[in-house]
Design an enzyme around this catalytic site. Structure first.
Site, PDB file in Angstrom:
ATOM      1  CB  VAL A  19      -0.951   0.010   1.220  1.00 37.49           C
ATOM      2  CG1 VAL A  19      -1.932  -1.151   1.123  1.00 37.49           C
ATOM      3  CG2 VAL A  19      -0.199  -0.046   2.526  1.00 37.49           C
ATOM      4  CB  CYS A  20       0.074   4.878  -0.128  1.00 34.90           C
ATOM      5  SG  CYS A  20      -1.211   4.796  -1.373  1.00 34.90           S
ATOM      6  N   PRO A  21       3.021   4.360   1.063  1.00 32.45           N
ATOM      7  CG  PRO A  21       4.880   5.551   1.871  1.00 32.45           C
ATOM      8  CD  PRO A  21       3.823   4.546   2.284  1.00 32.45           C
TER       9      PRO A  21
END
Lengths: 408, 85
Positions: free
Chosen positions: B20-22
């Site tokens: 997932v981000c980042p």
């Protein structure tokens, strides 16, 4: 004629895919304004703003009482008759519906074992932060300032600090893993050339539609429709958050540290500020006109809110989602956020019970902004601070842009 | 974990599915650093916001985004050409 009629559904699907369901998502400023508007409606309907964690309190109390017989954490009404819990369920279902409609739902297991640990640690930190800040990124910050309560400003300061610390953690992990990113000379990645068609898509769509319909029908038949409306408002929040990728974790992680998604964090912060501007204006009208109690959702404000914001901010970055973000990403199928949610739900009720009974003195006084500044003064204070914040964000963006310009 | 492959034609493939981000943005930068000027990078991601974040981040740095395509439901391929100079 028959031919064009037969093609209309496809035409419509194409239109939706290019607009509302586009892969680019909705702009953050639109997401923020819509969330501000929904928050006003929610406040008028439920007599409280949209928040998240007291729903987790309800679920946690049920889990401990119903599964383990522990009742000392307090009694809880049915999860379908608790405003916040119903709003949370709505958020989850709305995000699920939006993700399925946009073809973005997928069961996503984390890349590494570390992600499960991060999910659990992040959930635990967020729960502890909520106890201290008297709310999450909604009840302690977004909806708090919207409700004209000082405690929202204090958590905001803590979130900035926590997001900064979170960014340092992210950089550390990325540095460590980058060493393992070795080049393997392999010919092809086999996933690339053979797109699978989603056989389960119709089934998913049916579930995403049937679940809220069933719940709303059940609520309408029991509670006269009051909770069904709350469910729909929660779904609206879920759809907006999923579509505009309204991630508070990104907003606070990269804003001061200038991390990988700095530009997006600027746009998200502006969206949040616009949402608060819209929401606070509407809530001031509701409170001034007497539709809701002026002191509604005014909570203790003191140093504990700052510390709580710091812990929550760090937790949401590690987990990869704030309170609303955890529900939204969990609905999209991210297993890491299921872990974060489970950890938050299981730890929030006991932590809250423990800290509130052992150290009630940590909390400050309840301060309604308009009681010391007057209605015009209170609103002017909110407008002025948010305008200054937006100007500062635009300046940060400008400074970074010009620096990059020189470097290239 | 994140994987980086080199195809026969020299294209690098960065597989950040599960992240997932980042991290997709961060690892895309690191993968671009291993490419010669003008080289091609394919990023595989299953994180919906990355379909927008990764192209925007690399464009900000002057690289060219050749496209974002659906691979299968919930998985996307982002094709980037590293800037010449």
């Amino acid at each position: 004629m028959a031919r064009s009629e037969a093609r209309f559904p496809e035409h419509l699907a194409g239109l939706l895919r290019r607009s509302l369901l586009s892969r680019r998502g909705w702009p953050e400023w639109l997401g923020g304004i819509l969330l501000g508007l929904i928050n006003i409606l929610f406040f008028a309907w439920a007599q409280k703003p949209f928040t998240i964690y007291s729903g987790f309190l309800n679920w946690g109390r049920h889990l401990y009482a119903d599964l383990a017989g522990i009742t000392s954490l307090g009694a809880a009404v049915s999860p379908l008759a608790d405003k916040t819990s119903v709003g949370d369920i709505g958020l989850f279902l709305g995000a699920l519906l939006a993700a399925v409609a946009a073809g973005e739902f997928r069961l996503r297991t984390p890349a590494r074992l570390l992600d499960y640990v991060e999910g659990a640690m992040g959930g635990l930190l967020m729960a502890l932060g909520v106890v201290l800040a008297v709310g999450c990124n909604w009840g302690g910050f977004f909806s708090a300032i919207t409700a004209l309560s000082l405690h929202g400003y204090l958590m905001f300061l803590g979130l900035l600090a926590g997001g900064f610390l979170g960014a340092l953690y992210v950089e550390w992990r990325a540095r460590r893993e980058a060493e393992e990113l070795e080049l393997e000379v392999e010919e092809v990645v086999e996933v690339a050339e053979h797109p699978k068609r989603g056989a389960s898509a119709p089934l998913l769509a049916a579930v995403a539609l049937a679940l809220p319909a069933l719940l709303a029908w059940r609520m309408a038949s029991v509670g006269g429709g009051f909770y069904a409306v709350i469910l729909f408002m929660g779904m609206a929040v879920g759809v907006v958050i999923q579509r505009s990728r309204f991630c508070f974790a990104t907003a606070f992680r990269d804003i001061l540290r200038g991390g990988g998604e700095f530009r997006r964090s600027v746009r998200l912060q502006i969206g949040i500020a616009l949402g608060i501007l819209v929401g606070a204006t509407g809530t001031a009208v509701l409170k001034y006109m007497g539709y809701v109690d002026p002191t509604a959702y005014v909570k203790p404000a003191g140093w504990s809110n700052v510390l709580g914001g710091l812990l929550f901010g760090l937790g949401m970055v590690i987990a990869g989602g704030c309170a609303s973000g955890s529900l939204w990403r969990a609905a999209e199928g991210h297993v890491k956020l299921w872990v974060a949610l489970a950890a938050a739900v299981l730890s929030y009720a006991p932590l809250r019970h423990l800290i509130r009974s052992a150290a009630p003195w940590i909390y400050g006084e309840k301060i309604l902004l308009v009681s010391s500044l007057g209605w015009a003064g209170g609103l002017a204070f909110i407008y002025a601070t948010l305008t200054l914040w937006i100007l500062f964000l635009l300046y940060l963006d400008y400074r970074r842009g010009s620096r990059h310009g020189q470097a290239v | 974990m994140a994987k980086l492959y080199r195809k026969e034609d020299g294209t690098l493939v960065l597989d950040v599915r599960g992240y997932v981000c980042p991290y997709p943005v961060i690892y895309t930068r690191k993968a671009l650093a291993k490419l010669p000027p003008g080289g091609l990078l394919e990023v595989l991601t299953d994180n919906p916001p990355s379909c927008e974040n990764v192209p925007r981040a690399v464009r900000d740095e002057g690289h060219e985004v050749l496209g974002v395509e659906d691979l299968e439901p919930g998985v996307w391929r982002i094709l980037v050409r590293k800037k010449a100079g």
